[in-house]
Design an enzyme around this catalytic site. Structure first.
Site, mmCIF file in Angstrom:
data_model
loop_
_atom_site.group_PDB
_atom_site.id
_atom_site.type_symbol
_atom_site.label_atom_id
_atom_site.label_comp_id
_atom_site.label_asym_id
_atom_site.label_seq_id
_atom_site.Cartn_x
_atom_site.Cartn_y
_atom_site.Cartn_z
ATOM 1 C CG HIS A 131 -0.404 0.104 2.618
ATOM 2 N ND1 HIS A 131 -0.036 -0.252 3.687
ATOM 3 C CD2 HIS A 131 -0.660 1.656 3.153
ATOM 4 C CE1 HIS A 131 0.738 -0.512 4.826
ATOM 5 N NE2 HIS A 131 0.868 1.349 4.063
ATOM 6 C CG ASP A 161 0.156 -4.155 2.953
ATOM 7 O OD1 ASP A 161 0.667 -3.311 1.925
ATOM 8 O OD2 ASP A 161 0.298 -3.356 4.053
ATOM 9 C CG ASN A 234 7.205 4.643 11.027
ATOM 10 O OD1 ASN A 234 7.633 6.117 11.301
ATOM 11 N ND2 ASN A 234 8.389 4.123 12.554
ATOM 12 C CB SER A 235 3.549 1.903 6.030
ATOM 13 O OG SER A 235 2.149 1.795 6.559
ATOM 14 C CB THR A 251 1.507 -3.700 7.835
ATOM 15 O OG1 THR A 251 1.185 -3.907 6.564
ATOM 16 C CG2 THR A 251 0.826 -4.459 8.102
ATOM 17 C CB ALA A 252 -2.293 -2.761 9.891
ATOM 18 C CG LEU A 293 -6.571 -27.558 2.182
ATOM 19 C CD1 LEU A 293 -7.834 -27.373 3.622
ATOM 20 C CD2 LEU A 293 -5.786 -29.007 1.833
ATOM 21 N N GLY A 294 -8.816 -27.146 -2.173
ATOM 22 C CA GLY A 294 -9.644 -27.328 -2.833
ATOM 23 C C GLY A 294 -11.257 -27.853 -2.325
#
Length: 481
Positions: A131, A161, A234-235, A251-252, A293-294
């Protein structure tokens, strides 16, 4: 397409994409001096300056300065510029108006600041957040020694991110990557970055939690939570241990009043155990391939728990196993309840999806399953998660459309369905009214929750194909003919 009034389906928490912090206070001394002061006794010792002693007894006072002298040269400031065209006049916000009258628009430069971490000095590789550089036309990096370089984009992964850049420079310092899986609650950590653009700032705290997930709107999650003071800007900055090793990419931060309200001690960092794997894939191929996994699942509620003889309403009950999937190969069956993976708890289908999204293709995982009220363990080797699907492969009426998984941030916010990734101009799908960016949440083809489920819903071609679609803030129905 006729669309009804919007039902707001997603609740946005104030999860601020920023780290680091500073606080400034001003004080003034308002003490009145006496008119006349009595002279001091000759024997009184008066220190000229108040200061902490260098040691207590024979023990030197601890200091982070020696470690930070090694760390701070590897933490950089990231400056981005994005050119956007905006309309002028009363209809300037109308996209159609801007296309019809481009001469009545003007270019505006959006600038933002973030942080990054040099992780490979020889190759000039820098880790940051997706971001931070998303949509940027130009990115420059300023080092701690104030040298500035243009950054080259290597790759990014919106769902975790994580982004990777490269600069060409000499005399770089890099941080070694620690094994973040060894972090424990209570370990001391230090955050370094560029909060509010004021310059490199260092804050300290402890690890408040590990393996944190369930935060709406933040993609695939396995965060380190810390109380180190962190704020906007500071991200992409560094979270390091006391050895000066990188344990996470900030990150957040969370504040119910919004990111600019400041730090309240709830910050989150992407652990290096995830960032390292994403970085290696981005460097090698420019993209990230994920395992799956499906299966399709749903949450175990009290009614389902009672019907399956479970002691608690927890886990993800399997409602469909796709043919030739990792789950089918492992022996998973409809009605199985997945309650854990690789030793960790899974409380619902979102936690299962989050776990899958953080695994690489080919990963071998151990699943804790409850079948007929009895626990068992199954091993599965994950296969590649499909990233997009051509509509013509599903039904001729969808020719020209491409479908993709919803971004992880939307799925974490509770959304389900598939994204219309692209619609070819003049195609059958376009003539039917489907548009790029639409989110298909239901279809007469059958029930589905994600891209594999959407594909499986077309096992039998429906005589009448109608999509329920969210477009912008509105929802409505489109018949595909």
């Amino acid at each position: 397409m006729r669309l009804s009034n919007a039902h707001k389906t997603l609740i946005a928490l104030s999860a601020a994409a920023a780290f680091g912090g500073f606080a400034a206070t001003a004080m003034r001394d308002a003490l009145d001096s006496p008119a006349e002061a009595a002279p001091l006794a000759a024997s009184a010792a008066v220190p000229a300056v108040g200061a902490l002693p260098a040691a207590v007894g024979t023990t030197p006072l601890p200091s982070l300065a020696p470690m930070l002298a090694r760390v701070t040269p590897a933490v950089v400031s990231v400056h981005t510029r994005q050119r956007v065209r905006v309309g002028v006049g009363p209809f300037g916000n109308d996209p159609f108006f801007r296309r019809m009258f481009p001469e009545l628009t003007q270019e505006r430069i959006n600038e933002s600041l973030g942080s990054g971490v040099i992780v490979d000095a020889a190759r000039g590789l820098i880790l940051t957040n997706h971001h931070v550089i998303e949509g940027a036309d130009e990115v420059s990096v300023t080092l701690a020694d104030e040298r500035t370089f243009k950054a080259e984009f290597v790759g990014s992964d919106p769902d975790t991110d994580v982004a990777v850049m490269r600069i060409k420079a000499d005399k770089l310092s890099a941080l070694p990557l620690a094994d973040s899986t060894q972090l424990k609650v209570g370990d001391f950590v230090v955050a370094v970055g560029n909060p509010f653009g004021i310059g490199q700032t260092v804050t300290s705290g402890i690890v408040s939690a590990v393996g944190r997930s369930g935060l709406r709107g933040l993609g695939y999650q396995n965060f380190i939570q810390t109380d180190a003071s962190i704020n906007p800007g500071n991200s992409g900055g560094a979270l390091v241990n006391l050895n000066g090793e990188l344990v996470g990419i900030n990150t957040a931060s969370f504040n119910p009043r919004g990111s600019m309200a400041g730090n309240i001690g709830l910050g989150f960092a992407i652990p290096t155990s995830i960032a390292r794997g994403v970085m290696e894939q981005l460097i090698a191929t420019g993209e990230v391939r994920r395992g799956t996994l499906g299966v399709e699942t749903q949450d175990v509620d009290p009614r389902i728990a009672a019907g399956l003889g479970l002691s608690e309403a927890r886990g993800a009950v399997v409602t469909r196993v796709f043919a030739n999937s990792a789950a089918a190969q492992a022996g998973l069956k409809v009605g199985d309840v997945i309650v854990g993976a690789n030793g960790g708890h899974l409380d619902d289908r979102n936690s299962l999806r989050n776990f899958e999204g953080l695994q690489a293709v080919g990963s071998r995982v151990t699943l804790d399953v409850v079948r007929d009220g009895k626990p068992l363990q199954l091993s599965a080797t994950l296969r590649e998660q499909p990233r997009s699907l051509a509509g013509a492969e599903l039904d001729p009426r969808l020719d020209g459309a491409t479908f993709a998984e919803l971004p992880a941030s939307l799925r974490q916010s509770g959304a389900g369905g598939v994204l219309v990734e692209d619609v070819r101009r003049g195609s059958r799908a376009a003539r039917n009214g489907l548009q790029k960016g639409d989110i298909v949440i239901a279809s007469t083809s059958g029930e589905f929750d994600d891209l594999p489920g959407f594909r499986a819903s077309f096992t039998r071609d429906p005589a009448r194909l109608v999509f329920r679609v969210i477009r912008g803030g509105d929802r409505g129905e489109i018949e595909m003919q």
